[in-house]
Design an enzyme around this catalytic site. Structure first.
Site, PDB file in Angstrom:
ATOM      1  N   ARG A   1       0.854  -1.191   0.000  1.00 45.80           N
ATOM      2  CA  ARG A   1       0.000   0.000   0.000  1.00 45.80           C
ATOM      3  C   ARG A   1       0.887   1.236   0.000  1.00 45.80           C
ATOM      4  O   ARG A   1       1.889   1.277   0.703  1.00 45.80           O
ATOM      5  CB  ARG A   1      -0.888   0.029   1.246  1.00 45.80           C
TER       6      ARG A   1
ATOM      7  N   GLU B   1     -11.780   3.883  -4.408  1.00 46.09           N
ATOM      8  CA  GLU B   1     -11.881   2.479  -4.782  1.00 46.09           C
ATOM      9  C   GLU B   1     -12.323   2.352  -6.239  1.00 46.09           C
ATOM     10  O   GLU B   1     -12.966   3.252  -6.789  1.00 46.09           O
ATOM     11  CB  GLU B   1     -12.858   1.748  -3.867  1.00 46.09           C
TER      12      GLU B   1
ATOM     13  N   ARG C   1       0.560  -5.753   5.580  1.00 43.06           N
ATOM     14  CA  ARG C   1       1.068  -5.316   4.278  1.00 43.06           C
ATOM     15  C   ARG C   1       1.990  -4.119   4.486  1.00 43.06           C
ATOM     16  O   ARG C   1       1.675  -3.226   5.284  1.00 43.06           O
ATOM     17  CB  ARG C   1      -0.094  -4.924   3.361  1.00 43.06           C
TER      18      ARG C   1
END
Length: 203
Positions: A24, A32, A76
């Site tokens: 990310r 989105e 992440r």
């Protein structure tokens, strides 16, 4: 800070895959893929798809260098990534296709204010912040899921690929889950990833 580099695939407007690592972009949050925004005349435009396409254009076939700052709740890496020295995080903000994600950092807030003042991209009209969009879509899908509170759809496509769809996926509503064919519902992305499913890509 850990460094990750190589050729990248774009998942959406703020997410890259470098080999098996999903990254990310630190300090930003792009609309989105399924999101729409409003132009100054009130017409809708596909800001989510445009953000994804714009990041893909910035990445191209360049070698991407990412420096991880921290990790998100799903472990992440949250990273500052560059393409030939050009910061992807900063470009997405300056080009009006992402918000400064203040939950993690205010590093890009000044750049966001400049883009807002110039009425660039998402700032030309009205746009719902993606964290609010995700929260609303998640809650509605979680309430309707046959596995209570677990709205992520783990689908197996015609090529046998195991792909998961979050409630804000553009094809979420039309994706059917057949548990008899080993398709599954997941409660979060970490569970889906651990089970061997990968996120859908929208570019």
């Amino acid at each position: 800070m850990a460094e990750i580099s190589g050729r990248a695939q774009v998942t959406d407007g703020d997410t890259l895959e470098l080999g098996p690592v999903r990254i990310r972009l630190y300090g930003i949050d792009a609309p989105e893929a399924s999101q729409t925004c409003k132009k100054d005349d009130g017409r809708s435009w596909s800001c989510g798809n445009e953000a994804t396409a714009h990041l893909a254009k910035l990445v191209g076939d360049k070698r991407i260098r990412c420096l991880a700052r921290e990790h998100d709740p799903y472990n992440r890496p949250l990273a500052v990534c560059t393409a030939e020295g050009d910061s992807l995080n900063a470009r997405m903000i300056r080009d009006g296709l992402a918000w400064a994600f203040l939950e993690y950092s205010d590093s890009y807030l000044a750049m966001e204010r400049e883009a807002r003042k110039a009425r660039t991209g998402i700032w030309q009209g009205s746009a719902e912040p993606p964290w609010e969009y995700r929260k609303d879509r998640w809650q509605r899908a979680a309430d309707a899921s046959p596995r209570p509170g677990c709205p992520i759809k783990g689908n197996i496509n015609s090529n046998g690929e195991h792909i998961y769809h979050t409630p804000w996926s553009p094809v979420y509503d039309r994706t059917q889950i057949d548990t008899a064919a080993d398709e599954r519902w997941f409660c979060d992305e970490a569970e889906a990833t651990a089970a061997g499913w990968r996120p859908a890509r929208w570019h």
